[in-house]
Scaffold this active site. Sequence first.
Site, PDB file in Angstrom:
ATOM      1  N   LYS A 153      37.689  43.828  31.106  1.00 46.52           N
ATOM      2  CA  LYS A 153      38.968  43.168  30.292  1.00 46.52           C
ATOM      3  C   LYS A 153      39.731  43.979  29.503  1.00 46.52           C
ATOM      4  CE  LYS A 153      37.566  38.314  30.705  1.00 46.52           C
ATOM      5  NZ  LYS A 153      36.127  38.335  31.339  1.00 46.52           N
ATOM      6  N   SER A 173      31.601  44.766  37.230  1.00 45.73           N
ATOM      7  CA  SER A 173      32.584  44.515  35.987  1.00 45.73           C
ATOM      8  C   SER A 173      32.145  44.368  34.692  1.00 45.73           C
ATOM      9  CB  SER A 173      33.016  42.802  36.423  1.00 45.73           C
ATOM     10  OG  SER A 173      31.986  41.787  36.669  1.00 45.73           O
ATOM     11  N   GLU A 203      44.141  32.915  24.554  1.00 44.21           N
ATOM     12  CA  GLU A 203      43.335  31.922  24.639  1.00 44.21           C
ATOM     13  C   GLU A 203      42.030  32.191  25.403  1.00 44.21           C
ATOM     14  OE1 GLU A 203      45.441  32.110  27.455  1.00 44.21           O
ATOM     15  OE2 GLU A 203      43.493  32.171  28.742  1.00 44.21           O
TER      16      GLU A 203
HETATM   17  C1  LIG Z   1      35.838  37.746  32.476  1.00 42.24           C
HETATM   18  C2  LIG Z   1      34.931  38.422  33.256  1.00 42.24           C
HETATM   19  C3  LIG Z   1      34.949  38.169  34.791  1.00 42.24           C
HETATM   20  C4  LIG Z   1      36.017  37.278  35.594  1.00 42.24           C
HETATM   21  O1  LIG Z   1      37.166  37.730  35.247  1.00 42.24           O
HETATM   22  P1  LIG Z   1      38.285  38.204  36.312  1.00 42.24           P
HETATM   23  O2  LIG Z   1      39.626  37.923  35.594  1.00 42.24           O
HETATM   24  O3  LIG Z   1      37.887  37.263  37.691  1.00 42.24           O
HETATM   25  O4  LIG Z   1      37.629  39.518  36.480  1.00 42.24           O
HETATM   26  C5  LIG Z   1      34.094  38.790  35.847  1.00 42.24           C
HETATM   27  N1  LIG Z   1      33.123  39.565  35.162  1.00 42.24           N
HETATM   28  C6  LIG Z   1      33.259  39.762  33.809  1.00 42.24           C
HETATM   29  C7  LIG Z   1      31.945  40.803  33.222  1.00 42.24           C
HETATM   30  C8  LIG Z   1      33.719  39.072  32.980  1.00 42.24           C
HETATM   31  O5  LIG Z   1      33.472  39.245  31.415  1.00 42.24           O
END
Ligand SMILES: *Cc1c(COP(=O)(O)O)cnc(C)c1O
Length: 398
Positions: A94, A382, A116
Amino acid sequence: MTQASEKFAVDDRGYYGKFGGSYIPEMLYPNVEELRERYLQIMSTPDFKNQFDQLLKDYVGRPTPLYYAGRLSEKYGTKIYLKREDLCHTGAHKVNNTIGQILVAKALGKNKIIAETGAGQHGVATATVCALMGLECIVYMGQLDTERQKPNVERMKILGAEVRPALSGSQTLKDATNEAMRHWINNPVDTHYIIGSVVGPHPYPDMVARFQSVISAEIKTQLMAQEGRSNPDVVIACVGGGSNAIGAFYHFLDHSSVRLVATEAAGLGNDSGKSAATTALGNEGILHGSKTLLMQTPDGQIVEPYSISAGLDYPGIGPIHAHLFDSGRGEFVSVTDEEAMQAGILLSRSEGIIPAIETAHALAALEHMSFASDEVVVINLSGRGDKDLDTYIKWGKY
Ligand SMILES: *Cc1c(COP(=O)(O)O)cnc(C)c1O
């Protein structure tokens, strides 16, 4: 950060196929229009690019490794690489976006930031870059969410942000979004609104996708060094709004030989009434300022989504993903809570990496697919699982 795709780029009106656009109250129009007019020009200046690249390198820790997961590869009989976004500062992808947007905000002459947040992860990533730049930060969060996500509320406060609980409606993400929009309408001159995924009115989805595209740009270079070719056979990522997924897909969109697999959270199952799998359960409508796929009742009320993972607990998907689904370019897979948790434990045991539960949904896709032994599969890791320890503990089966 350039637009790499011919076929899947946003058009002049802000659409991906029939999805996207800018469906906002008239009072918000000047703010969004200012951003739309300026974002590409700002992002193309050498000054912006230098600062963005430098911060991604020295502050976020990029490039993140592309790690060949040997034991996981052996289990699934193919070559699996993990793109280690979990090693970014703050523990997830993020921050790539919040760094980009705060630089845009500064270039626009804004000195206040609003955001938000649902689970609090985007709020923390925003509070982080506001501290970095010394800008005032207000994060709207549903009252119920502030109670469910206490550690993230405290993180934001430690970082100097003000957390404003949204007391209306169901006191969750959509109510926080409404209040953030209201705030922006009332403070158009000095405030930038940082949206956390490839959602919202044009140009947000395109801007956020460009910032996150660093993920697939790095994958290309790293695969070339490690495999002697820059395109994998498959890329897999989880989709909440879709920012980590589009970041991982971006530079492969026009290469039809690369399978793009998006996993959605199916909670207790798509027939259970407790799911967040938008492409399986949703249809066309307007959500957060864009036309996209969303889960709604026949009369257009948003259906409250459910997933064990807070970051995938969103009733829609970004318009580019709606288009990838609609056009058949993307493959969408539903993954239940149980499948995701098992995949999280499997990665922990086989590679010594405890993933975020969002990320575990991407890993679970491996169980739904089959591969040839020489195929190259990249999974976008992610985020890391530290924030989810309580959920792992409550689930308990390890
Ligand atoms: C917020 C988050 C997501 C989902 O958000 P996307 O915008 O779909 O990427 C996925 N994995 C993690 C670790 C997150 O913090």
